[in-house]
Design a protein around this motif. Structure first.
Motif, PDB file in Angstrom:
ATOM      1  N   ASP A  36      -1.350  -0.560   8.578  1.00 28.98           N
ATOM      2  CA  ASP A  36      -2.041  -1.506   8.161  1.00 28.98           C
ATOM      3  C   ASP A  36      -3.025  -1.257   7.204  1.00 28.98           C
ATOM      4  O   ASP A  36      -3.136  -0.112   6.768  1.00 28.98           O
ATOM      5  CB  ASP A  36      -2.633  -2.508   9.350  1.00 28.98           C
ATOM      6  CG  ASP A  36      -3.597  -1.378  10.298  1.00 28.98           C
ATOM      7  OD1 ASP A  36      -4.460  -0.770   9.436  1.00 28.98           O
ATOM      8  OD2 ASP A  36      -3.897  -1.569  11.393  1.00 28.98           O
ATOM      9  N   ASP A  57      -3.188  -6.129   6.130  1.00 27.55           N
ATOM     10  CA  ASP A  57      -2.253  -6.009   7.361  1.00 27.55           C
ATOM     11  C   ASP A  57      -1.102  -6.950   7.163  1.00 27.55           C
ATOM     12  O   ASP A  57      -0.829  -8.117   7.370  1.00 27.55           O
ATOM     13  CB  ASP A  57      -2.817  -6.221   9.007  1.00 27.55           C
ATOM     14  CG  ASP A  57      -4.105  -5.291   9.096  1.00 27.55           C
ATOM     15  OD1 ASP A  57      -4.406  -4.654   8.306  1.00 27.55           O
ATOM     16  OD2 ASP A  57      -4.594  -5.718  10.288  1.00 27.55           O
ATOM     17  N   SER A  62      -0.794  -5.421  13.623  1.00 26.11           N
ATOM     18  CA  SER A  62      -2.331  -5.311  14.084  1.00 26.11           C
ATOM     19  C   SER A  62      -2.944  -6.657  13.866  1.00 26.11           C
ATOM     20  O   SER A  62      -2.666  -7.544  14.829  1.00 26.11           O
ATOM     21  CB  SER A  62      -3.095  -4.436  12.813  1.00 26.11           C
ATOM     22  OG  SER A  62      -2.227  -3.029  12.749  1.00 26.11           O
TER      23      SER A  62
END
Length: 281
Positions: A36, A57, A62
Protein backbone atom coordinates in the motif's frame (compact mmCIF):
# COMPACT_ATOMS: atom_id res chain seq x y z
CA UNK A 1 7.66 20.03 1.81
CA UNK A 2 4.00 20.62 2.61
CA UNK A 3 2.09 18.71 5.24
CA UNK A 4 0.63 15.36 4.30
CA UNK A 5 -3.12 15.19 3.83
CA UNK A 6 -5.02 11.91 4.06
CA UNK A 7 -8.08 11.56 1.85
CA UNK A 8 -10.74 9.19 0.53
CA UNK A 9 -11.95 8.95 -3.05
CA UNK A 10 -15.08 7.02 -4.04
CA UNK A 11 -14.66 4.99 -7.23
CA UNK A 12 -16.92 2.26 -8.63
CA UNK A 13 -16.65 -0.72 -6.30
CA UNK A 14 -14.19 0.75 -3.82
CA UNK A 15 -13.26 3.64 -1.54
CA UNK A 16 -9.62 4.59 -2.19
CA UNK A 17 -7.36 5.78 0.60
CA UNK A 18 -4.82 8.28 -0.76
CA UNK A 19 -2.23 10.66 0.65
CA UNK A 20 -0.90 13.92 -0.80
CA UNK A 21 2.38 15.55 0.22
CA UNK A 22 4.39 18.47 -1.14
CA UNK A 23 3.89 20.95 -3.96
CA UNK A 24 4.72 21.13 -7.64
CA UNK A 25 3.89 18.82 -10.56
CA UNK A 26 1.88 15.76 -9.55
CA UNK A 27 3.79 12.51 -9.14
CA UNK A 28 1.60 9.44 -8.63
CA UNK A 29 3.31 6.45 -6.99
CA UNK A 30 1.50 3.15 -7.60
CA UNK A 31 2.20 0.30 -5.20
CA UNK A 32 2.08 -3.32 -6.30
CA UNK A 33 0.87 -6.68 -5.05
CA UNK A 34 -0.45 -6.68 -1.52
CA UNK A 35 1.36 -3.48 -0.56
CA UNK A 36 0.00 0.00 0.00
CA UNK A 37 0.97 3.68 0.16
CA UNK A 38 3.22 3.01 3.15
CA UNK A 39 5.89 1.23 1.09
CA UNK A 40 6.86 4.60 -0.37
CA UNK A 41 7.12 6.41 2.96
CA UNK A 42 10.92 6.45 2.85
CA UNK A 43 10.92 8.34 -0.48
CA UNK A 44 8.00 10.72 -0.11
CA UNK A 45 9.75 13.41 1.94
CA UNK A 46 12.61 13.70 -0.51
CA UNK A 47 10.38 13.75 -3.59
CA UNK A 48 7.86 16.15 -2.03
CA UNK A 49 10.48 18.91 -2.05
CA UNK A 50 9.78 19.26 -5.79
CA UNK A 51 6.56 17.36 -6.50
CA UNK A 52 3.03 16.94 -5.26
CA UNK A 53 3.45 13.29 -4.33
CA UNK A 54 0.31 11.14 -4.38
CA UNK A 55 0.37 7.66 -2.88
CA UNK A 56 -2.58 5.33 -2.40
CA UNK A 57 -3.68 1.90 -1.30
CA UNK A 58 -4.81 -0.01 -4.40
CA UNK A 59 -8.39 -1.23 -4.19
CA UNK A 60 -8.87 -4.10 -1.78
CA UNK A 61 -5.56 -3.38 -0.04
CA UNK A 62 -5.32 -2.05 3.52
CA UNK A 63 -7.46 1.08 3.89
CA UNK A 64 -9.00 1.01 0.38
CA UNK A 65 -11.94 -1.24 1.11
CA UNK A 66 -14.25 -2.73 -1.46
CA UNK A 67 -17.77 -1.41 -1.68
CA UNK A 68 -19.76 -4.62 -1.86
CA UNK A 69 -18.23 -8.02 -2.52
CA UNK A 70 -14.60 -8.47 -3.53
CA UNK A 71 -14.11 -9.35 -7.20
CA UNK A 72 -11.17 -10.27 -9.39
CA UNK A 73 -9.18 -7.22 -10.42
CA UNK A 74 -9.24 -6.00 -14.00
CA UNK A 75 -6.58 -3.80 -15.54
CA UNK A 76 -9.24 -1.49 -16.94
CA UNK A 77 -10.44 -0.96 -13.38
CA UNK A 78 -6.95 -0.50 -11.95
CA UNK A 79 -6.09 2.10 -14.59
CA UNK A 80 -9.40 3.89 -13.99
CA UNK A 81 -8.56 4.15 -10.28
CA UNK A 82 -5.18 5.72 -11.09
CA UNK A 83 -6.81 8.09 -13.58
CA UNK A 84 -9.42 9.15 -11.02
CA UNK A 85 -6.65 10.11 -8.60
CA UNK A 86 -4.78 12.11 -11.26
CA UNK A 87 -7.99 13.92 -12.21
CA UNK A 88 -8.73 14.67 -8.55
CA UNK A 89 -5.31 16.02 -7.63
CA UNK A 90 -3.84 17.30 -10.89
CA UNK A 91 -6.99 18.60 -12.55
CA UNK A 92 -6.38 18.97 -16.29
CA UNK A 93 -2.59 18.67 -16.02
CA UNK A 94 -0.83 15.40 -16.87
CA UNK A 95 1.03 13.63 -14.06
CA UNK A 96 4.31 11.86 -13.64
CA UNK A 97 3.71 8.22 -12.72
CA UNK A 98 5.95 5.67 -11.05
CA UNK A 99 4.67 2.13 -10.66
CA UNK A 100 6.39 -0.99 -9.42
CA UNK A 101 5.43 -4.64 -9.94
CA UNK A 102 1.67 -4.84 -10.56
CA UNK A 103 1.66 -1.06 -10.02
CA UNK A 104 3.85 -0.79 -13.12
CA UNK A 105 1.31 -2.90 -15.00
CA UNK A 106 -1.38 -0.44 -13.91
CA UNK A 107 0.83 2.34 -15.24
CA UNK A 108 1.25 0.62 -18.60
CA UNK A 109 -2.51 0.24 -18.96
CA UNK A 110 -3.02 3.85 -17.86
CA UNK A 111 -0.66 5.29 -20.46
CA UNK A 112 -2.12 2.98 -23.12
CA UNK A 113 -5.68 4.13 -22.47
CA UNK A 114 -5.04 7.74 -21.44
CA UNK A 115 -1.67 8.83 -22.87
CA UNK A 116 -2.59 12.50 -22.59
CA UNK A 117 -2.83 12.19 -18.79
CA UNK A 118 0.69 10.82 -18.26
CA UNK A 119 3.69 13.11 -18.59
CA UNK A 120 6.15 10.27 -17.95
CA UNK A 121 5.78 6.69 -16.75
CA UNK A 122 8.60 4.91 -14.95
CA UNK A 123 7.61 1.23 -15.12
CA UNK A 124 9.64 -0.75 -12.58
CA UNK A 125 9.60 -4.53 -13.07
CA UNK A 126 6.03 -5.14 -14.32
CA UNK A 127 5.55 -8.96 -14.08
CA UNK A 128 3.44 -9.18 -17.25
CA UNK A 129 4.95 -12.50 -18.24
CA UNK A 130 2.83 -12.93 -21.39
CA UNK A 131 5.40 -10.82 -23.27
CA UNK A 132 8.15 -13.39 -22.64
CA UNK A 133 9.21 -15.86 -25.36
CA UNK A 134 6.65 -18.65 -25.69
CA UNK A 135 8.40 -21.35 -23.64
CA UNK A 136 9.30 -18.88 -20.88
CA UNK A 137 5.76 -17.51 -20.84
CA UNK A 138 4.38 -21.05 -20.53
CA UNK A 139 6.66 -21.72 -17.57
CA UNK A 140 5.76 -18.44 -15.90
CA UNK A 141 2.03 -19.00 -16.44
CA UNK A 142 2.32 -22.47 -14.90
CA UNK A 143 4.29 -21.11 -11.96
CA UNK A 144 1.74 -18.44 -11.06
CA UNK A 145 -1.07 -20.96 -11.49
CA UNK A 146 0.79 -23.21 -9.05
CA UNK A 147 1.05 -20.37 -6.53
CA UNK A 148 -2.69 -19.78 -6.82
CA UNK A 149 -3.55 -23.46 -6.46
CA UNK A 150 -1.19 -23.79 -3.49
CA UNK A 151 -2.98 -20.89 -1.83
CA UNK A 152 -6.38 -22.48 -2.44
CA UNK A 153 -5.30 -25.95 -1.29
CA UNK A 154 -2.75 -25.28 1.44
CA UNK A 155 -3.23 -21.69 2.56
CA UNK A 156 -1.24 -18.49 2.79
CA UNK A 157 1.98 -19.72 4.35
CA UNK A 158 2.55 -22.43 1.74
CA UNK A 159 1.68 -20.02 -1.09
CA UNK A 160 4.09 -17.43 0.31
CA UNK A 161 6.94 -19.92 0.25
CA UNK A 162 6.26 -20.97 -3.36
CA UNK A 163 5.78 -17.36 -4.49
CA UNK A 164 8.86 -15.93 -2.77
CA UNK A 165 11.19 -18.72 -3.84
CA UNK A 166 9.99 -18.72 -7.45
CA UNK A 167 10.28 -14.96 -7.91
CA UNK A 168 13.54 -14.34 -6.09
CA UNK A 169 11.73 -12.23 -3.54
CA UNK A 170 13.02 -14.36 -0.68
CA UNK A 171 16.10 -12.11 -0.87
CA UNK A 172 13.82 -9.20 0.13
CA UNK A 173 12.44 -10.98 3.20
CA UNK A 174 11.87 -8.65 6.14
CA UNK A 175 13.29 -9.17 9.63
CA UNK A 176 11.01 -10.87 12.18
CA UNK A 177 7.96 -8.76 13.04
CA UNK A 178 9.13 -8.22 16.62
CA UNK A 179 12.39 -6.66 15.37
CA UNK A 180 10.67 -3.98 13.30
CA UNK A 181 10.13 -0.39 14.39
CA UNK A 182 6.47 0.30 15.25
CA UNK A 183 5.70 2.14 12.01
CA UNK A 184 7.22 -0.65 9.89
CA UNK A 185 5.51 -3.29 11.97
CA UNK A 186 2.17 -1.64 11.22
CA UNK A 187 2.95 -1.65 7.49
CA UNK A 188 4.05 -5.29 7.61
CA UNK A 189 0.88 -6.27 9.42
CA UNK A 190 -1.25 -4.51 6.80
CA UNK A 191 0.60 -6.27 3.98
CA UNK A 192 0.22 -9.60 5.72
CA UNK A 193 -3.52 -8.97 6.02
CA UNK A 194 -3.69 -8.20 2.28
CA UNK A 195 -2.07 -11.48 1.20
CA UNK A 196 -5.24 -13.54 0.80
CA UNK A 197 -6.91 -10.87 -1.33
CA UNK A 198 -3.76 -10.62 -3.47
CA UNK A 199 -3.64 -14.34 -4.18
CA UNK A 200 -7.40 -14.61 -4.67
CA UNK A 201 -8.15 -11.53 -6.78
CA UNK A 202 -4.96 -9.94 -8.13
CA UNK A 203 -2.18 -12.45 -8.81
CA UNK A 204 -3.52 -14.09 -11.98
CA UNK A 205 -5.21 -11.07 -13.59
CA UNK A 206 -2.04 -8.99 -13.33
CA UNK A 207 0.53 -11.63 -14.29
CA UNK A 208 -1.58 -12.66 -17.30
CA UNK A 209 -1.87 -9.08 -18.54
CA UNK A 210 -0.89 -8.62 -22.18
CA UNK A 211 0.27 -5.05 -22.82
CA UNK A 212 -0.48 -3.46 -26.16
CA UNK A 213 3.12 -3.14 -27.31
CA UNK A 214 2.22 -1.21 -30.45
CA UNK A 215 0.29 1.36 -28.42
CA UNK A 216 3.20 1.65 -25.99
CA UNK A 217 5.59 2.14 -28.91
CA UNK A 218 3.59 5.21 -29.93
CA UNK A 219 4.33 6.85 -26.57
CA UNK A 220 7.81 5.37 -26.11
CA UNK A 221 9.29 8.84 -25.51
CA UNK A 222 7.30 8.99 -22.25
CA UNK A 223 8.07 5.52 -20.86
CA UNK A 224 11.14 4.64 -18.81
CA UNK A 225 11.56 0.85 -18.52
CA UNK A 226 13.19 0.15 -15.15
CA UNK A 227 14.45 -2.71 -13.01
CA UNK A 228 16.40 -3.34 -9.82
CA UNK A 229 20.13 -4.00 -9.97
CA UNK A 230 19.67 -6.96 -7.63
CA UNK A 231 16.53 -8.44 -9.18
CA UNK A 232 16.39 -7.85 -12.93
CA UNK A 233 17.43 -11.45 -13.62
CA UNK A 234 14.49 -12.90 -11.65
CA UNK A 235 11.03 -13.59 -13.05
CA UNK A 236 9.32 -10.27 -12.13
CA UNK A 237 12.18 -8.29 -13.69
CA UNK A 238 12.48 -10.12 -16.99
CA UNK A 239 9.40 -8.86 -18.89
CA UNK A 240 10.60 -5.25 -18.83
CA UNK A 241 13.58 -6.26 -20.99
CA UNK A 242 11.21 -7.45 -23.71
CA UNK A 243 9.11 -4.29 -23.43
CA UNK A 244 12.23 -2.10 -23.49
CA UNK A 245 13.48 -3.81 -26.67
CA UNK A 246 10.14 -3.14 -28.32
CA UNK A 247 10.24 0.52 -27.25
CA UNK A 248 13.81 0.96 -28.39
CA UNK A 249 15.11 2.02 -24.98
CA UNK A 250 17.58 0.44 -22.56
CA UNK A 251 16.36 -0.71 -19.16
CA UNK A 252 17.28 1.86 -16.52
CA UNK A 253 18.67 0.21 -13.39
CA UNK A 254 17.58 1.35 -9.93
CA UNK A 255 19.24 0.60 -6.58
CA UNK A 256 18.19 -2.56 -4.76
CA UNK A 257 15.85 -5.30 -5.82
CA UNK A 258 12.18 -5.63 -6.66
CA UNK A 259 11.33 -3.49 -3.62
CA UNK A 260 14.29 -1.13 -3.92
CA UNK A 261 12.11 1.92 -3.27
CA UNK A 262 11.63 0.56 0.26
CA UNK A 263 15.04 -1.01 0.97
CA UNK A 264 17.10 1.84 -0.59
CA UNK A 265 14.70 4.82 -0.41
CA UNK A 266 17.16 7.74 -0.54
CA UNK A 267 19.24 6.66 -3.58
CA UNK A 268 16.11 5.30 -5.25
CA UNK A 269 14.34 8.67 -4.85
CA UNK A 270 17.41 10.53 -6.08
CA UNK A 271 17.54 8.37 -9.21
CA UNK A 272 13.81 8.73 -9.82
CA UNK A 273 13.93 12.52 -9.44
CA UNK A 274 16.82 12.70 -11.91
CA UNK A 275 14.82 10.73 -14.48
CA UNK A 276 11.71 12.85 -14.03
CA UNK A 277 13.70 16.04 -14.65
CA UNK A 278 14.84 14.67 -18.00
CA UNK A 279 11.20 14.36 -19.19
CA UNK A 280 12.47 12.01 -21.89
CA UNK A 281 15.31 9.54 -22.07
Amino acid sequence: MGAKTVNKLAVPGAMLHYEVTGAGPVLLLIAGGGTDAGVFSGMVGQLAAEYTVVTYDPRGNSRSGYVGDATDETLVQAAADALALIDTVAGSEPAYVFGSSSGAITGLELITRHPERVRMLVAHEPPCTEVLPESDADDARAFFADVYETYRAEGLTAADVVFMMGTGLDDDAMPPMEDLLPEYRELAERMQANAANFYEHKLLPFTRYEPDLDALKRVADRIVPAAGLESYMHLPGRPIEVIADHLGWPVVMFPGGHGGYSSHPAPFATHLAHLLKSDTL
